[in-house]
Scaffold this active site. Structure first.
Site, PDB file in Angstrom:
ATOM      1  N   GLU A 158       0.871  -1.180   0.000  1.00  0.00           N
ATOM      2  CA  GLU A 158       0.000   0.000   0.000  1.00  0.00           C
ATOM      3  C   GLU A 158       0.905   1.226   0.000  1.00  0.00           C
ATOM      4  O   GLU A 158       1.773   1.334   0.865  1.00  0.00           O
ATOM      5  CB  GLU A 158      -0.885   0.034   1.248  1.00  0.00           C
ATOM      6  CG  GLU A 158      -1.535  -1.275   1.651  1.00  0.00           C
ATOM      7  CD  GLU A 158      -1.916  -1.269   3.122  1.00  0.00           C
ATOM      8  OE1 GLU A 158      -2.388  -0.225   3.634  1.00  0.00           O
ATOM      9  OE2 GLU A 158      -1.723  -2.304   3.770  1.00  0.00           O
ATOM     10  N   TYR A 164      -7.812   4.874  -3.545  1.00  0.00           N
ATOM     11  CA  TYR A 164      -8.697   5.630  -2.656  1.00  0.00           C
ATOM     12  C   TYR A 164      -7.965   6.788  -2.001  1.00  0.00           C
ATOM     13  O   TYR A 164      -6.756   6.965  -2.195  1.00  0.00           O
ATOM     14  CB  TYR A 164      -9.288   4.706  -1.591  1.00  0.00           C
ATOM     15  CG  TYR A 164      -8.289   4.067  -0.652  1.00  0.00           C
ATOM     16  CD1 TYR A 164      -8.226   4.433   0.691  1.00  0.00           C
ATOM     17  CD2 TYR A 164      -7.434   3.057  -1.090  1.00  0.00           C
ATOM     18  CE1 TYR A 164      -7.335   3.827   1.558  1.00  0.00           C
ATOM     19  CE2 TYR A 164      -6.536   2.447  -0.229  1.00  0.00           C
ATOM     20  CZ  TYR A 164      -6.490   2.838   1.094  1.00  0.00           C
ATOM     21  OH  TYR A 164      -5.594   2.240   1.953  1.00  0.00           O
ATOM     22  N   ASP A 194      -6.733   8.288   1.414  1.00  0.00           N
ATOM     23  CA  ASP A 194      -6.436   8.003   2.816  1.00  0.00           C
ATOM     24  C   ASP A 194      -6.107   9.330   3.484  1.00  0.00           C
ATOM     25  O   ASP A 194      -4.963   9.786   3.463  1.00  0.00           O
ATOM     26  CB  ASP A 194      -5.272   7.028   2.917  1.00  0.00           C
ATOM     27  CG  ASP A 194      -5.024   6.561   4.348  1.00  0.00           C
ATOM     28  OD1 ASP A 194      -5.716   7.040   5.254  1.00  0.00           O
ATOM     29  OD2 ASP A 194      -4.126   5.724   4.552  1.00  0.00           O
ATOM     30  N   SER A 216      -3.404   0.406  -3.264  1.00  0.00           N
ATOM     31  CA  SER A 216      -3.093  -0.881  -2.661  1.00  0.00           C
ATOM     32  C   SER A 216      -3.085  -1.929  -3.757  1.00  0.00           C
ATOM     33  O   SER A 216      -4.088  -2.098  -4.461  1.00  0.00           O
ATOM     34  CB  SER A 216      -4.132  -1.260  -1.596  1.00  0.00           C
ATOM     35  OG  SER A 216      -4.133  -0.341  -0.530  1.00  0.00           O
ATOM     36  N   THR A 217      -1.974  -2.638  -3.891  1.00  0.00           N
ATOM     37  CA  THR A 217      -1.897  -3.648  -4.932  1.00  0.00           C
ATOM     38  C   THR A 217      -2.892  -4.771  -4.658  1.00  0.00           C
ATOM     39  O   THR A 217      -3.303  -4.994  -3.512  1.00  0.00           O
ATOM     40  CB  THR A 217      -0.493  -4.293  -4.995  1.00  0.00           C
ATOM     41  OG1 THR A 217      -0.265  -5.052  -3.794  1.00  0.00           O
ATOM     42  CG2 THR A 217       0.599  -3.276  -5.191  1.00  0.00           C
ATOM     43  N   HIS A 260       3.388   0.732   2.965  1.00  0.00           N
ATOM     44  CA  HIS A 260       3.236  -0.448   3.806  1.00  0.00           C
ATOM     45  C   HIS A 260       3.337  -1.732   2.996  1.00  0.00           C
ATOM     46  O   HIS A 260       3.044  -1.753   1.797  1.00  0.00           O
ATOM     47  CB  HIS A 260       1.885  -0.405   4.528  1.00  0.00           C
ATOM     48  CG  HIS A 260       1.721   0.771   5.436  1.00  0.00           C
ATOM     49  ND1 HIS A 260       0.532   1.073   6.062  1.00  0.00           N
ATOM     50  CD2 HIS A 260       2.596   1.749   5.823  1.00  0.00           C
ATOM     51  CE1 HIS A 260       0.685   2.166   6.798  1.00  0.00           C
ATOM     52  NE2 HIS A 260       1.932   2.602   6.659  1.00  0.00           N
ATOM     53  N   ASN A 299       2.340  -6.054   3.269  1.00  0.00           N
ATOM     54  CA  ASN A 299       1.495  -7.017   3.966  1.00  0.00           C
ATOM     55  C   ASN A 299       1.900  -8.427   3.569  1.00  0.00           C
ATOM     56  O   ASN A 299       2.056  -8.723   2.379  1.00  0.00           O
ATOM     57  CB  ASN A 299       0.026  -6.789   3.606  1.00  0.00           C
ATOM     58  CG  ASN A 299      -0.448  -5.408   4.005  1.00  0.00           C
ATOM     59  OD1 ASN A 299      -0.651  -5.143   5.175  1.00  0.00           O
ATOM     60  ND2 ASN A 299      -0.615  -4.517   3.043  1.00  0.00           N
ATOM     61  N   ARG A 332      -2.052 -11.494   9.155  1.00  0.00           N
ATOM     62  CA  ARG A 332      -1.445 -10.654   8.119  1.00  0.00           C
ATOM     63  C   ARG A 332      -0.463  -9.721   8.804  1.00  0.00           C
ATOM     64  O   ARG A 332      -0.866  -8.858   9.580  1.00  0.00           O
ATOM     65  CB  ARG A 332      -2.524  -9.842   7.373  1.00  0.00           C
ATOM     66  CG  ARG A 332      -1.954  -8.843   6.353  1.00  0.00           C
ATOM     67  CD  ARG A 332      -3.084  -8.119   5.629  1.00  0.00           C
ATOM     68  NE  ARG A 332      -3.912  -7.333   6.520  1.00  0.00           N
ATOM     69  CZ  ARG A 332      -3.856  -6.009   6.655  1.00  0.00           C
ATOM     70  NH1 ARG A 332      -2.977  -5.303   5.961  1.00  0.00           N
ATOM     71  NH2 ARG A 332      -4.661  -5.381   7.480  1.00  0.00           N
ATOM     72  N   HIS A 347       1.456  -6.651   9.079  1.00  0.00           N
ATOM     73  CA  HIS A 347       1.326  -5.321   8.490  1.00  0.00           C
ATOM     74  C   HIS A 347       2.619  -4.565   8.774  1.00  0.00           C
ATOM     75  O   HIS A 347       2.899  -4.176   9.908  1.00  0.00           O
ATOM     76  CB  HIS A 347       0.124  -4.613   9.126  1.00  0.00           C
ATOM     77  CG  HIS A 347      -0.232  -3.307   8.501  1.00  0.00           C
ATOM     78  ND1 HIS A 347      -0.437  -3.144   7.150  1.00  0.00           N
ATOM     79  CD2 HIS A 347      -0.444  -2.086   9.048  1.00  0.00           C
ATOM     80  CE1 HIS A 347      -0.762  -1.898   6.896  1.00  0.00           C
ATOM     81  NE2 HIS A 347      -0.759  -1.222   8.029  1.00  0.00           N
TER      82      HIS A 347
END
Length: 502
Positions: free
Chosen positions: A10, A93, A95, A102-103, A156, A158, A240, A242
């Site tokens: 992300e 989006y 944020d 975000s992939t 980020h 994940n 997950r 993060h």
């Protein structure tokens, strides 16, 4: 496990409205996302489904109270900001004050590079479309992590992990890795300190913004190890991880090694292969000290008394990873695992002997070489404002303006991908995860999809009183192998849902 696992990134992009320094970044970000959505989303526009979000669940076994949480943590609230799901399975989006991409979920480091690069092109296209709106000034996006005025925004990662892995093991073995990983994947930055007023160049854009070792927050008291426990998968089987400590990379090899080496370390943690104690004393201070020394001479102190440079600490992990892969796979190791190990070793060896030889591979070295050329030519000290402008221009995603792109166009940055691959990934989803189902449904049945998320696709079908939720809780189901022929054979969303619910 090898380097292959379910993963994603992300990236929040820096944003500037040309000629309007006081422009509202939230409004500008919304214009960018909405412009892209209007031009590319056919029929109805599916909303993001927030039902399965749980941003305040902590991996240490409790939920943070909403009353004490910072508003930036409440990502499960629909604030009415621009939000679109793309046919490649990604999410675009707003944020808060930044446009974010975000992939889709992928299963390999090279796929991360591909769909992350596709995100850069989506953002570029979006900004250009926003500029075409009547009366709009130019909006410029930067793939970086700080405005050098005290604010930082994230890049980020994940990673899906086994729930059975003790969280304490993750903290113990991953913290030293993250303290030292920046020498491979730092983006480079002019300025020291959160506001960048300190004179000098450092390896990482994010290092100065981390304040604690472990925690749930992502914008305040940023932790080296984030404890957000929102698996977007079966919570009995998976967590997950993060990761909020990485920089936003433009160099493809930096991104590739960032996620590839991390995935290998996570595999070793899951299999309890790491027996060496590599714990670093004062990891937050060590993180910053490593970043502040681009000569790579700074030594961190381990709790066993040893003093190692960040490169030497990375070599410890590389040595373990080589033994792990040989022990688990031998000659059967997959090609990307073998390649990540070889590139990791080559990069670390060259960082020890001649870091500037990596100017064609790593962001921070490429940026430092460029800045040193300007410093030599114009006699600039590190506190000269011109150098901060060059730093910013490196991350400008416009190919005709961004210095990274100009280096790449001149063949001075190595690439792993071809432009046509990246262009295709802007609209086509990966085939090996549930992102394939999400993306294909949005491409083929757009008018019948009310909402979607990582965990589900929700259909609004003619003649049915209730919405039809198709859960996608398993990240590895919904792949092309599972549903490709089914989607191809179903002309309508109703036919698809009937086939799935028989």
């Amino acid at each position: 496990m090898s380097v292959r696992r379910v993963m994603g990134t992300e990236v929040e992009y820096g944003i500037s409205v040309q000629g309007q320094p006081s422009a509202n970044p939230m409004v500008a970000s919304s214009q960018v996302v909405n412009a892209y959505a209007t031009a590319t989303v056919r029929a109805r526009r599916a909303r993001w489904d927030f039902e399965e979000e749980s941003p305040l669940r902590d991996a240490r076994g409790f939920d943070m109270s909403r009353q004490v949480a910072d508003s930036s943590q409440l990502t499960d609230e629909d604030l009415g900001l621009a939000n679109v799901i793309l046919t490649n399975g990604a999410r675009l989006y707003v944020d808060h004050a930044h446009p974010e991409y975000s992939t889709p979920e992928v299963v390999s480091p090279l796929d991360i590079v591909l769909w992350d690069k596709a995100g850069e092109q989506v953002m570029l296209d979006a900004a250009r479309r926003a500029q075409q709106l009547p009366g709009n000034p130019a909006i410029v996006l930067y793939k970086n992590n700080t405005d050098n005025k005290g604010a930082s925004y994230g890049a980020h990662e994940n990673y899906l992990m086994r729930r059975s892995t003790p969280f304490g093991d993750i903290v113990k073995h991953l913290t030293p890795f993250f303290v030292s990983r920046q020498v491979v994947c730092g983006a480079g930055r002019v300025g020291i300190g959160q506001d960048g007023r300190g004179k000098g160049f450092q390896i990482s854009q994010r290092a100065d913004f981390f304040e604690v070792e472990v925690g749930l927050e992502t914008t305040l008291k940023r932790p080296i190890i984030n404890t957000r426990d929102e698996p977007h998968a079966d919570p009995e089987r998976y967590r997950r991880l993060h990761v909020i400590i990485g920089d936003a990379n433009l160099a493809e090899i930096s991104t590739y090694l960032k996620v590839g080496t991390t995935s290998l370390v996570l595999a070793m943690i899951e299999d309890r292969f790491i027996t060496r104690d590599l714990t670093v004393e004062g990891p937050v201070a060590a993180l910053r000290s490593v970043s502040h020394d681009p000569t790579l001479a700074h030594r961190v102190t381990l709790t066993d008394g040893r003093q190692l440079t960040a490169v030497q600490l990375q070599l410890e992990y590389l040595d373990l990873a080589r033994k792990y892969v040989e022990d688990r796979y031998g000659s059967d190791a997959d090609a990307q695992t073998v390649d990540v190990l070889a590139r990791w070793e080559d990069v670390l060896t060259r960082l020890e002997s001649d870091p500037m030889s990596l100017a064609d591979q790593l962001d921070w070295v490429a940026k430092l070489k460029l800045l040193e050329q300007y410093r030599t030519r114009d006699g600039l000290d590190w506190d000269d404002a011109k150098l901060q402008l060059i730093d910013l221009q490196y991350s400008d995603i416009r190919p005709e303006k961004g210095l990274y792109h100009r280096l790449a166009q001149a063949g001075r940055i190595q690439r792993l991908l071809a432009d046509d691959e990246v262009h295709t990934a802007m609209t086509v989803p990966p085939e090996e995860t549930r992102a394939y189902f999400r993306g294909r449904c949005l491409e083929k049945y757009a008018s019948d999809i009310a909402a979607a998320s990582w965990d589900s696709v929700i259909f609004d079908l003619p003649g049915r009183d209730a919405l039809q939720r198709v859960p996608t809780i398993d990240p590895l189901r919904g792949s092309r192998a599972h549903v490709g022929e089914l989607i191809d054979s179903c002309d309508t969303a109703d036919a698809l849902v009937r086939a799935l619910t028989r």
